[in-house]
Design a protein around this motif. Structure first.
Motif, PDB file in Angstrom:
ATOM      1  N   PHE A 174       0.831  -1.200   0.000  1.00 59.84           N
ATOM      2  CA  PHE A 174       0.000   0.000   0.000  1.00 59.84           C
ATOM      3  C   PHE A 174       0.871   1.258   0.000  1.00 59.84           C
ATOM      4  O   PHE A 174       0.695   2.154  -0.826  1.00 59.84           O
ATOM      5  CB  PHE A 174      -0.877  -0.069   1.258  1.00 59.84           C
ATOM      6  CG  PHE A 174      -2.060   0.842   1.278  1.00 59.84           C
ATOM      7  CD1 PHE A 174      -3.168   0.580   0.497  1.00 59.84           C
ATOM      8  CD2 PHE A 174      -2.083   1.935   2.124  1.00 59.84           C
ATOM      9  CE1 PHE A 174      -4.285   1.413   0.546  1.00 59.84           C
ATOM     10  CE2 PHE A 174      -3.188   2.764   2.182  1.00 59.84           C
ATOM     11  CZ  PHE A 174      -4.286   2.509   1.395  1.00 59.84           C
ATOM     12  N   GLU A 175       1.835   1.302   0.915  1.00 57.60           N
ATOM     13  CA  GLU A 175       2.725   2.461   1.007  1.00 57.60           C
ATOM     14  C   GLU A 175       3.580   2.618  -0.243  1.00 57.60           C
ATOM     15  O   GLU A 175       3.750   3.728  -0.741  1.00 57.60           O
ATOM     16  CB  GLU A 175       3.620   2.350   2.239  1.00 57.60           C
ATOM     17  CG  GLU A 175       2.889   2.590   3.527  1.00 57.60           C
ATOM     18  CD  GLU A 175       3.765   2.432   4.749  1.00 57.60           C
ATOM     19  OE1 GLU A 175       3.444   3.052   5.768  1.00 57.60           O
ATOM     20  OE2 GLU A 175       4.773   1.690   4.695  1.00 57.60           O
ATOM     21  N   GLU A 176       4.124   1.522  -0.750  1.00 57.36           N
ATOM     22  CA  GLU A 176       4.966   1.603  -1.947  1.00 57.36           C
ATOM     23  C   GLU A 176       4.193   2.168  -3.131  1.00 57.36           C
ATOM     24  O   GLU A 176       4.707   2.983  -3.876  1.00 57.36           O
ATOM     25  CB  GLU A 176       5.540   0.234  -2.297  1.00 57.36           C
ATOM     26  CG  GLU A 176       6.671  -0.187  -1.395  1.00 57.36           C
ATOM     27  CD  GLU A 176       7.195  -1.576  -1.712  1.00 57.36           C
ATOM     28  OE1 GLU A 176       6.680  -2.232  -2.649  1.00 57.36           O
ATOM     29  OE2 GLU A 176       8.118  -2.008  -1.016  1.00 57.36           O
ATOM     30  N   HIS A 177       2.966   1.747  -3.295  1.00 54.63           N
ATOM     31  CA  HIS A 177       2.157   2.241  -4.413  1.00 54.63           C
ATOM     32  C   HIS A 177       1.942   3.752  -4.316  1.00 54.63           C
ATOM     33  O   HIS A 177       2.151   4.473  -5.284  1.00 54.63           O
ATOM     34  CB  HIS A 177       0.803   1.535  -4.453  1.00 54.63           C
ATOM     35  CG  HIS A 177      -0.123   2.136  -5.464  1.00 54.63           C
ATOM     36  ND1 HIS A 177      -0.003   1.880  -6.812  1.00 54.63           N
ATOM     37  CD2 HIS A 177      -1.153   3.009  -5.325  1.00 54.63           C
ATOM     38  CE1 HIS A 177      -0.923   2.563  -7.463  1.00 54.63           C
ATOM     39  NE2 HIS A 177      -1.641   3.249  -6.589  1.00 54.63           N
ATOM     40  N   PHE A 178       1.534   4.221  -3.148  1.00 56.45           N
ATOM     41  CA  PHE A 178       1.209   5.638  -3.021  1.00 56.45           C
ATOM     42  C   PHE A 178       2.442   6.517  -2.933  1.00 56.45           C
ATOM     43  O   PHE A 178       2.392   7.682  -3.333  1.00 56.45           O
ATOM     44  CB  PHE A 178       0.256   5.876  -1.845  1.00 56.45           C
ATOM     45  CG  PHE A 178      -1.129   5.410  -2.162  1.00 56.45           C
ATOM     46  CD1 PHE A 178      -1.955   6.165  -2.975  1.00 56.45           C
ATOM     47  CD2 PHE A 178      -1.585   4.195  -1.702  1.00 56.45           C
ATOM     48  CE1 PHE A 178      -3.220   5.721  -3.313  1.00 56.45           C
ATOM     49  CE2 PHE A 178      -2.853   3.749  -2.024  1.00 56.45           C
ATOM     50  CZ  PHE A 178      -3.673   4.514  -2.832  1.00 56.45           C
ATOM     51  N   LYS A 179       3.545   6.015  -2.465  1.00 53.61           N
ATOM     52  CA  LYS A 179       4.771   6.810  -2.459  1.00 53.61           C
ATOM     53  C   LYS A 179       5.310   6.987  -3.870  1.00 53.61           C
ATOM     54  O   LYS A 179       5.892   8.002  -4.199  1.00 53.61           O
ATOM     55  CB  LYS A 179       5.819   6.179  -1.553  1.00 53.61           C
ATOM     56  CG  LYS A 179       5.492   6.380  -0.092  1.00 53.61           C
ATOM     57  CD  LYS A 179       6.515   5.748   0.800  1.00 53.61           C
ATOM     58  CE  LYS A 179       6.128   5.932   2.251  1.00 53.61           C
ATOM     59  NZ  LYS A 179       7.044   5.250   3.160  1.00 53.61           N
ATOM     60  N   LYS A 180       5.102   5.994  -4.732  1.00 52.79           N
ATOM     61  CA  LYS A 180       5.535   6.114  -6.125  1.00 52.79           C
ATOM     62  C   LYS A 180       4.707   7.161  -6.859  1.00 52.79           C
ATOM     63  O   LYS A 180       5.213   7.839  -7.733  1.00 52.79           O
ATOM     64  CB  LYS A 180       5.397   4.776  -6.863  1.00 52.79           C
ATOM     65  CG  LYS A 180       6.521   3.821  -6.598  1.00 52.79           C
ATOM     66  CD  LYS A 180       6.455   2.667  -7.558  1.00 52.79           C
ATOM     67  CE  LYS A 180       5.487   1.637  -7.028  1.00 52.79           C
ATOM     68  NZ  LYS A 180       5.453   0.394  -7.789  1.00 52.79           N
ATOM     69  N   ARG A 181       3.446   7.291  -6.501  1.00 54.36           N
ATOM     70  CA  ARG A 181       2.561   8.246  -7.165  1.00 54.36           C
ATOM     71  C   ARG A 181       2.825   9.669  -6.744  1.00 54.36           C
ATOM     72  O   ARG A 181       2.465  10.600  -7.435  1.00 54.36           O
ATOM     73  CB  ARG A 181       1.102   7.926  -6.845  1.00 54.36           C
ATOM     74  CG  ARG A 181       0.596   6.738  -7.606  1.00 54.36           C
ATOM     75  CD  ARG A 181      -0.844   6.479  -7.354  1.00 54.36           C
ATOM     76  NE  ARG A 181      -1.655   7.686  -7.342  1.00 54.36           N
ATOM     77  CZ  ARG A 181      -2.881   7.736  -6.856  1.00 54.36           C
ATOM     78  NH1 ARG A 181      -3.433   6.674  -6.335  1.00 54.36           N
ATOM     79  NH2 ARG A 181      -3.572   8.847  -6.881  1.00 54.36           N
ATOM     80  N   ARG A 182       3.457   9.877  -5.615  1.00 54.32           N
ATOM     81  CA  ARG A 182       3.694  11.212  -5.086  1.00 54.32           C
ATOM     82  C   ARG A 182       4.845  11.881  -5.819  1.00 54.32           C
ATOM     83  O   ARG A 182       5.894  11.297  -6.011  1.00 54.32           O
ATOM     84  CB  ARG A 182       4.039  11.100  -3.603  1.00 54.32           C
ATOM     85  CG  ARG A 182       4.167  12.449  -2.974  1.00 54.32           C
ATOM     86  CD  ARG A 182       3.773  12.356  -1.533  1.00 54.32           C
ATOM     87  NE  ARG A 182       3.494  13.686  -1.074  1.00 54.32           N
ATOM     88  CZ  ARG A 182       4.266  14.345  -0.247  1.00 54.32           C
ATOM     89  NH1 ARG A 182       5.309  13.802   0.248  1.00 54.32           N
ATOM     90  NH2 ARG A 182       3.969  15.569   0.109  1.00 54.32           N
ATOM     91  N   PRO A 183       4.722  13.122  -6.217  1.00 55.65           N
ATOM     92  CA  PRO A 183       5.813  13.808  -6.898  1.00 55.65           C
ATOM     93  C   PRO A 183       7.033  13.929  -5.997  1.00 55.65           C
ATOM     94  O   PRO A 183       6.929  14.137  -4.800  1.00 55.65           O
ATOM     95  CB  PRO A 183       5.258  15.190  -7.207  1.00 55.65           C
ATOM     96  CG  PRO A 183       3.850  15.202  -6.770  1.00 55.65           C
ATOM     97  CD  PRO A 183       3.556  13.937  -6.049  1.00 55.65           C
ATOM     98  N   SER A 184       8.172  13.811  -6.599  1.00 51.00           N
ATOM     99  CA  SER A 184       9.424  13.880  -5.857  1.00 51.00           C
ATOM    100  C   SER A 184       9.721  15.307  -5.428  1.00 51.00           C
ATOM    101  O   SER A 184       9.439  16.254  -6.153  1.00 51.00           O
ATOM    102  CB  SER A 184      10.567  13.360  -6.730  1.00 51.00           C
ATOM    103  OG  SER A 184      11.784  13.555  -6.089  1.00 51.00           O
ATOM    104  N   LEU A 185      10.304  15.446  -4.255  1.00 50.66           N
ATOM    105  CA  LEU A 185      10.686  16.763  -3.764  1.00 50.66           C
ATOM    106  C   LEU A 185      12.182  17.010  -3.931  1.00 50.66           C
ATOM    107  O   LEU A 185      12.737  17.912  -3.337  1.00 50.66           O
ATOM    108  CB  LEU A 185      10.321  16.898  -2.272  1.00 50.66           C
ATOM    109  CG  LEU A 185       8.842  16.831  -1.963  1.00 50.66           C
ATOM    110  CD1 LEU A 185       8.633  16.796  -0.458  1.00 50.66           C
ATOM    111  CD2 LEU A 185       8.110  18.004  -2.559  1.00 50.66           C
ATOM    112  N   THR A 186      12.834  16.204  -4.744  1.00 53.50           N
ATOM    113  CA  THR A 186      14.266  16.354  -4.900  1.00 53.50           C
ATOM    114  C   THR A 186      14.595  17.468  -5.869  1.00 53.50           C
ATOM    115  O   THR A 186      13.791  17.869  -6.689  1.00 53.50           O
ATOM    116  CB  THR A 186      14.913  15.046  -5.401  1.00 53.50           C
ATOM    117  OG1 THR A 186      14.323  14.724  -6.654  1.00 53.50           O
ATOM    118  CG2 THR A 186      14.707  13.922  -4.405  1.00 53.50           C
TER     119      THR A 186
END
Length: 127
Positions: A94-106
Motif C-alpha cells: 500500500f505504502e509503496e504504491h502511493f509513495k511512487k505516485r507522489r511527486p518527488s521533492l528532490t
C-alpha cells in the motif's frame, strides 16, 4: 539568496510531508483493515470506499464516490495496481504504491548553484 541555515530548514520541512504521508497511509490502511490482520482484500477496499468518505477522497481523488459504478471501477483498478495480481495487499504494498505516485521533492544539481566561499544558494534555482 538564502543562507545555509535557511536551506537546511527548507529540506527538513520537505521531509516532513513524507513522514506525514506515511502516517496518513498507515491510518487509511487501518481503517480499511477492520480485522487488524495486516492485509486487505479487494472486498475490504470496496467496503471502505463505500462507507468512509475519508478513504474515498484519499484513495480516489477526482472520482465521484457517490456514483456506485464509477467508484466500483476505480476501486477495482486501484486494487489491481497495488496488488500486482495478489489476492491481498499488505501495508508495505500500500505504502509503496502511493509513495511512487507522489511527486518527488528532490532538486537536481543543475538547478542549484552554490556560490563559492559563502555557501549561499540562489533562491530562484530552488523553484
Amino acid at each position: 539568496r538564502i543562507s545555509y541555515t535557511d536551506f537546511a530548514i527548507y529540506w527538513q520541512s520537505a521531509k516532513a510531508p513524507k513522514e506525514k504521508l506515511a502516517s496518513d497511509l498507515h491510518d487509511i490502511f487501518k481503517i480499511i483493515d477492520v480485522g487488524g490482520h495486516g492485509e486487505i482484500s479487494r472486498l475490504a477496499l470496496l467496503s471502505a470506499v463505500e462507507t468512509s468518505p475519508l478513504v474515498a477522497v484519499r484513495l480516489l481523488p477526482g472520482v465521484d464516490a457517490q456514483d456506485p459504478e464509477q467508484a466500483f471501477t476505480a476501486t477495482q483498478d486501484l486494487f489491481d495496481k497495488i496488488s500486482h495480481g495478489k489476492r491481498r495487499v499488505t501495508l508495505l504494498d500500500f505504502e509503496e504504491h502511493f509513495k511512487k505516485r507522489r511527486p518527488s521533492l528532490t532538486m537536481s544539481r543543475s538547478k542549484a548553484a552554490v556560490q563559492p566561499g559563502n555557501g549561499l544558494l540562489w533562491r530562484s534555482h530552488l523553484y
